[in-house]
Design a protein around this motif. Structure first.
Motif, short mmCIF file in Angstrom:
data_model
loop_
_atom_site.label_atom_id
_atom_site.label_comp_id
_atom_site.label_asym_id
_atom_site.label_seq_id
_atom_site.Cartn_x
_atom_site.Cartn_y
_atom_site.Cartn_z
N ASP A 142 0.82 -1.23 0.00
CA ASP A 142 0.00 0.00 0.00
C ASP A 142 0.84 1.26 0.00
N GLY A 143 1.94 1.24 -0.75
CA GLY A 143 2.78 2.42 -0.86
C GLY A 143 3.64 2.71 0.35
N LYS A 144 3.78 1.75 1.24
CA LYS A 144 4.58 1.94 2.46
C LYS A 144 5.67 0.89 2.55
N LEU A 145 6.87 1.33 2.88
CA LEU A 145 8.01 0.44 3.01
C LEU A 145 7.94 -0.34 4.32
N LEU A 146 8.35 -1.60 4.28
CA LEU A 146 8.45 -2.44 5.47
C LEU A 146 9.93 -2.65 5.77
N PRO A 147 10.55 -1.73 6.51
CA PRO A 147 11.99 -1.78 6.73
C PRO A 147 12.44 -3.07 7.42
N ARG A 148 11.60 -3.60 8.29
CA ARG A 148 11.95 -4.82 9.01
C ARG A 148 12.15 -5.99 8.05
N ASN A 149 11.27 -6.09 7.06
CA ASN A 149 11.37 -7.17 6.08
C ASN A 149 12.56 -6.97 5.16
N LEU A 150 12.82 -5.72 4.82
CA LEU A 150 13.97 -5.41 3.98
C LEU A 150 15.26 -5.81 4.69
N LEU A 151 15.31 -5.54 5.99
CA LEU A 151 16.48 -5.93 6.79
C LEU A 151 16.58 -7.45 6.90
N GLU A 152 15.42 -8.11 6.96
CA GLU A 152 15.38 -9.57 7.12
C GLU A 152 16.07 -10.27 5.95
N VAL A 153 15.93 -9.73 4.74
CA VAL A 153 16.54 -10.36 3.56
C VAL A 153 17.93 -9.78 3.27
N GLY A 154 18.40 -8.90 4.13
CA GLY A 154 19.75 -8.36 3.99
C GLY A 154 19.93 -7.39 2.84
N LYS A 155 18.87 -6.70 2.50
CA LYS A 155 18.94 -5.72 1.42
C LYS A 155 18.89 -4.30 1.98
N SER A 156 19.54 -3.38 1.28
CA SER A 156 19.60 -1.99 1.72
C SER A 156 18.55 -1.15 1.03
N ARG A 157 18.31 0.04 1.57
CA ARG A 157 17.38 0.97 0.94
C ARG A 157 17.92 1.43 -0.42
N GLU A 158 19.23 1.54 -0.51
CA GLU A 158 19.84 1.93 -1.78
C GLU A 158 19.57 0.89 -2.86
N GLN B 182 5.58 5.39 -2.90
CA GLN B 182 4.14 5.64 -2.84
C GLN B 182 3.41 5.17 -4.11
N GLU B 183 4.17 4.93 -5.18
CA GLU B 183 3.56 4.48 -6.44
C GLU B 183 3.33 2.97 -6.45
N VAL B 184 3.87 2.27 -5.43
CA VAL B 184 3.86 0.80 -5.44
C VAL B 184 2.74 0.27 -4.55
N LEU B 185 1.91 -0.58 -5.13
CA LEU B 185 0.87 -1.25 -4.35
C LEU B 185 1.46 -2.41 -3.56
N TYR B 186 2.32 -3.20 -4.22
CA TYR B 186 2.90 -4.38 -3.57
C TYR B 186 4.24 -4.70 -4.23
N ALA B 187 5.23 -4.96 -3.39
CA ALA B 187 6.55 -5.38 -3.88
C ALA B 187 7.04 -6.53 -3.02
N GLU B 188 7.60 -7.54 -3.68
CA GLU B 188 7.99 -8.75 -2.97
C GLU B 188 9.34 -9.25 -3.48
N ILE B 189 10.19 -9.67 -2.53
CA ILE B 189 11.45 -10.30 -2.90
C ILE B 189 11.17 -11.73 -3.35
N GLN B 190 11.72 -12.12 -4.49
CA GLN B 190 11.55 -13.47 -5.01
C GLN B 190 12.68 -14.38 -4.52
N PRO B 191 12.49 -15.72 -4.61
CA PRO B 191 13.53 -16.65 -4.13
C PRO B 191 14.90 -16.45 -4.79
N ASP B 192 14.89 -15.97 -6.04
CA ASP B 192 16.17 -15.77 -6.74
C ASP B 192 16.78 -14.39 -6.47
N GLY B 193 16.15 -13.59 -5.63
CA GLY B 193 16.68 -12.28 -5.28
C GLY B 193 16.11 -11.15 -6.10
N ASN B 194 15.35 -11.47 -7.16
CA ASN B 194 14.71 -10.43 -7.94
C ASN B 194 13.50 -9.88 -7.17
#
Length: 228
Positions: free
Chosen positions: A178-194, A209-221
């Motif tokens: 819903d256009g909001k970042l989940l920093p905890r999940n980003l940290l969980e997969v070891g990825k940076s904001r950059e 804010q333009e993104v409805l949903y974004a998900e890390i895939q098993p291959d890192g994409n």
């Protein structure tokens, strides 16, 4: 004598159609009891409706008002949770990883008030009788357990075909909702904001804010769905 029975019939009919109308406003989430809050609310609504029909100590109209107000509050809270990520977390809670990369997280179990016996019982409901078959197990806000098996135990038994696929680099996990970042999940997969900003730029997305949903895939994409 017959007047009393007629009154019960009339109150029951009114209660039935009032509940039918209100449940249309509550939505399917309430009816499916997705969270403990929804579950308790559903029981309370049913209890009020039952009292409307059975009890005679309180005026019927008072119960009717109480039922309408309760449903209105439930609808309001659901709307707030829909618009606010913080409110949604407060009301529904967050998924908790209780098994990570094949290892049980004792701290996570303690935080969710679940012991090992409970965990193994929940796992067996998925026809999994050994924790060694599990890569990740996530306790959802509704109390259900979601399991990601190790590659060699997924679907058909690939070990029978002497096929040993490599383990996924990441567990699929949402990082924007819903256009909001989940920093905890980003940290969980070891990825940076950059890194995330670069991936968004590749997808021609200027802001989160333009993104409805974004998900890390098993291959890192990253999978990105924009708000339309």
């Amino acid at each position: 004598m017959y007047t009393g029975y007629l009154q019960v019939v009339v109150q029951t009919v009114i209660t039935f159609f009032v509940l039918l109308t209100l449940t249309r406003f509550l939505g399917k989430k309430q009816l499916s009891h997705l969270t403990f809050f929804n579950y308790v609310t559903g029981i309370t609504i049913g209890s009020i409706a039952a009292n409307m029909v059975i009890l005679k100590t309180i005026v019927f109209i008072k119960f009717l008002i109480s039922l309408i107000v309760w449903c209105a509050l439930t609808t309001l809270i659901s709307y707030i949770a829909l618009k606010s990520g913080k409110a949604r977390t407060l009301l529904d809670g967050q998924p908790t990883i209780v098994i990570k990369k094949g290892k049980i997280d004792r701290k996570a179990l303690a935080n969710t008030k679940i012991n090992l016996d409970d965990l193994t019982m929940m796992i067996r409901q998925y026809q999994v009788f050994s924790i060694t078959e599990i890569d990740y197990a996530i306790l959802e806000p509704n109390g259900m357990l979601s399991i990601l098996r190790k590659p060699e135990f997924q679907s058909t038994q690939k070990t029978d075909l002497s096929i040993y696929p490599s383990a996924p680099s990441f567990i699929p996990i949402e990082i924007i909702t819903d256009g909001k970042l989940l920093p905890r999940n980003l940290l969980e997969v070891g990825k940076s904001r950059e890194w995330l900003d670069n991936e968004l730029k590749k997808a021609n997305v200027k802001t989160i804010q333009e993104v409805l949903y974004a998900e890390i895939q098993p291959d890192g994409n990253i999978f990105i769905q924009k708000i339309e």
